[in-house]
Scaffold this active site. Structure first.
Site, PDB file in Angstrom:
ATOM      1  N   TYR A 174      29.170  50.112  46.065  1.00 58.80           N
ATOM      2  CA  TYR A 174      28.850  49.161  44.910  1.00 58.80           C
ATOM      3  C   TYR A 174      29.958  49.346  43.866  1.00 58.80           C
ATOM      4  CZ  TYR A 174      26.776  46.126  41.578  1.00 58.80           C
ATOM      5  OH  TYR A 174      26.443  44.912  40.843  1.00 58.80           O
TER       6      TYR A 174
HETATM    7  P1  NAP Z   1      20.139  38.218  41.393  1.00 54.17           P
HETATM    8  O1  NAP Z   1      18.975  37.839  40.377  1.00 54.17           O
HETATM    9  O2  NAP Z   1      19.465  39.158  42.697  1.00 54.17           O
HETATM   10  O3  NAP Z   1      20.952  37.186  41.963  1.00 54.17           O
HETATM   11  C1  NAP Z   1      21.696  37.146  43.050  1.00 54.17           C
HETATM   12  C2  NAP Z   1      22.101  35.913  43.460  1.00 54.17           C
HETATM   13  O4  NAP Z   1      22.841  36.196  44.634  1.00 54.17           O
HETATM   14  C3  NAP Z   1      20.876  35.077  44.011  1.00 54.17           C
HETATM   15  O5  NAP Z   1      20.973  33.733  43.629  1.00 54.17           O
HETATM   16  C4  NAP Z   1      20.842  35.169  45.625  1.00 54.17           C
HETATM   17  O6  NAP Z   1      20.305  33.870  46.126  1.00 54.17           O
HETATM   18  C5  NAP Z   1      22.359  35.343  45.610  1.00 54.17           C
HETATM   19  N1  NAP Z   1      22.682  35.860  46.937  1.00 54.17           N
HETATM   20  C6  NAP Z   1      22.277  37.144  47.340  1.00 54.17           C
HETATM   21  N2  NAP Z   1      22.957  37.366  48.846  1.00 54.17           N
HETATM   22  C7  NAP Z   1      23.335  36.344  49.015  1.00 54.17           C
HETATM   23  C8  NAP Z   1      24.133  35.755  50.353  1.00 54.17           C
HETATM   24  N3  NAP Z   1      24.147  36.559  51.418  1.00 54.17           N
HETATM   25  N4  NAP Z   1      24.691  34.730  50.291  1.00 54.17           N
HETATM   26  C9  NAP Z   1      24.535  33.957  49.432  1.00 54.17           C
HETATM   27  N5  NAP Z   1      23.807  34.012  47.906  1.00 54.17           N
HETATM   28  C10 NAP Z   1      23.362  35.269  48.146  1.00 54.17           C
HETATM   29  O7  NAP Z   1      21.102  39.213  40.532  1.00 54.17           O
HETATM   30  P2  NAP Z   1      21.990  39.035  39.289  1.00 54.17           P
HETATM   31  O8  NAP Z   1      21.796  40.232  38.685  1.00 54.17           O
HETATM   32  O9  NAP Z   1      21.657  37.819  38.667  1.00 54.17           O
HETATM   33  O10 NAP Z   1      23.435  39.123  39.968  1.00 54.17           O
HETATM   34  C11 NAP Z   1      24.372  38.301  39.649  1.00 54.17           C
HETATM   35  C12 NAP Z   1      25.743  39.283  39.866  1.00 54.17           C
HETATM   36  O11 NAP Z   1      25.743  39.962  38.879  1.00 54.17           O
HETATM   37  C13 NAP Z   1      25.871  39.686  40.879  1.00 54.17           C
HETATM   38  O12 NAP Z   1      27.330  39.960  41.244  1.00 54.17           O
HETATM   39  C14 NAP Z   1      25.717  41.424  40.478  1.00 54.17           C
HETATM   40  O13 NAP Z   1      26.439  42.503  41.498  1.00 54.17           O
HETATM   41  C15 NAP Z   1      26.228  41.421  39.157  1.00 54.17           C
HETATM   42  N6  NAP Z   1      25.607  42.275  38.254  1.00 54.17           N
HETATM   43  C16 NAP Z   1      24.356  42.567  38.035  1.00 54.17           C
HETATM   44  C17 NAP Z   1      23.748  43.453  37.252  1.00 54.17           C
HETATM   45  C18 NAP Z   1      22.495  43.438  37.044  1.00 54.17           C
HETATM   46  O14 NAP Z   1      21.779  44.729  36.388  1.00 54.17           O
HETATM   47  N7  NAP Z   1      21.329  42.526  37.232  1.00 54.17           N
HETATM   48  C19 NAP Z   1      24.756  44.297  36.790  1.00 54.17           C
HETATM   49  C20 NAP Z   1      26.055  44.185  36.832  1.00 54.17           C
HETATM   50  C21 NAP Z   1      26.441  43.391  37.697  1.00 54.17           C
HETATM   51  P3  NAP Z   1      19.536  33.963  47.558  1.00 54.17           P
HETATM   52  O15 NAP Z   1      18.836  35.129  47.708  1.00 54.17           O
HETATM   53  O16 NAP Z   1      18.984  32.640  47.393  1.00 54.17           O
HETATM   54  O17 NAP Z   1      20.713  33.903  48.575  1.00 54.17           O
END
Ligand code: NAP
Length: 268
Positions: free
Chosen positions: A153
């Site tokens: 990651y």
């Molecule tokens: P989330 O609520 O789990 O959202 C992830 C999104 O990515 C969902 O819409 C999911 O939709 C989509 N996704 C997952 N696998 C996929 C695939 N194989 N193909 C297409 N779409 C896919 O998480 P989030 O926190 O909003 O994440 C958004 C970004 O922020 C990510 O890049 C994550 O690494 C980053 N981030 C998150 C955090 C945190 O603490 N939450 C911290 C730092 C960075 P489907 O399941 O419908 O495909």
């Protein structure tokens, strides 16, 4: 087409991506929302179209599948109205890599690195040719602390940070706006998808709401920031970090190794 054009958002079915969709529709963008869960995207699209009058198109894609990534890339390349890419879809890892299934880890690399890279580079190419456009890449504070994050990651998010900084150098002068966003722990489905409770992992004061995160990130984008760390109180801390890195530059490539690596007393 609206004046702002169309924003293409990956991972828009939940979390930050869904908030980006909401905020950008309210700003006057038309949207293409992308993820695997089509019914969820459709609910979002119907709500936003009803609330804002924006045209919202649903594009189902599994971004770990290279054929789907190419379909999204084609959508981006072939539509002159696309002015903004929010490269947001991403997944975390469940446990340290020594005990993790390597195929699962590779699927994280396909999503967080291979797909994100392809879409960012394609967008940079078409936007540079058109002389305008913006690319928002979701990195993570994990990019900055490999000591406390799983190897796959942190490496994937460091890739996104460097990709953004380097694309900015190339495409910035051609009218392309780049931003890397580095969220800390954010209340989305990110952890629950991995079977982990975010509240068991972080104290409350470390967890930001997704709406606050995206609003701050968009404020950073509006201010022209290349790197936005929504939690960081003093931007000078980041600037000092970059300055320390740049200070290494004059000494990173020399004809001879540094003195401490010259073998003494060894046969040549
Ligand atoms: P989330 O609520 O789990 O959202 C992830 C999104 O990515 C969902 O819409 C999911 O939709 C989509 N996704 C997952 N696998 C996929 C695939 N194989 N193909 C297409 N779409 C896919 O998480 P989030 O926190 O909003 O994440 C958004 C970004 O922020 C990510 O890049 C994550 O690494 C980053 N981030 C998150 C955090 C945190 O603490 N939450 C911290 C730092 C960075 P489907 O399941 O419908 O495909």
């Amino acid at each position: 087409m609206t004046q702002l054009g169309t924003a293409l958002i990956t991972g828009a079915s939940s979390g930050m991506g869904a908030v980006y969709a909401d905020r950008l529709a309210k700003r006057g963008y038309e949207l293409v929302v992308i993820a695997r869960n089509e019914p969820r995207l459709q609910v979002l699209a119907d709500r936003l179209a009803g609330e804002t009058g924006a045209k919202v198109e649903v594009l189902k894609a599994d971004l770990t599948a290279r054929s789907d990534v190419r379909r999204v890339e084609q959508r981006l390349r072939s539509d002159d109205s696309v002015t903004l890419l929010v490269n947001n879809a991403g997944m975390g890892t469940r446990q340290p890599v020594l005990s993790e299934d390597i195929d699962f880890l590779e699927s994280i690399v396909e999503l967080n690195v291979v797909a994100a890279h392809r879409l960012a580079v394609a967008a940079a190419q078409v936007f540079a040719a058109r002389g305008r456009g913006g690319i928002i890449n979701l990195s993570s504070i994990a990019a900055l602390h490999p000591e406390h994050t799983t190897a796959t990651y942190t490496a994937s998010k460091a890739f996104i940070l460097n990709l953004t900084q380097a694309l900015h150098t190339e495409a910035g002068p051609k009218g392309v706006r780049l931003q890397a966003v580095l969220p800390g722990a954010t209340r989305t489905e990110f952890f629950s998808r991995l079977g982990v409770s975010i509240d068991s992992r972080f104290p409350r004061e470390m967890i930001m709401d997704a709406s606050d995160l995206v609003d701050a990130a968009l404020a950073g984008f509006d201010q022209g920031e290349l790197v936005t760390i929504p939690s960081l109180p003093d931007v000078q801390d980041w600037e000092k970090f970059v300055a320390a890195r740049l200070a290494l530059e004059p000494n990173l490539s020399h004809r001879k190794p540094a003195a401490r690596y010259r073998l003494t007393g060894a046969a040549h």
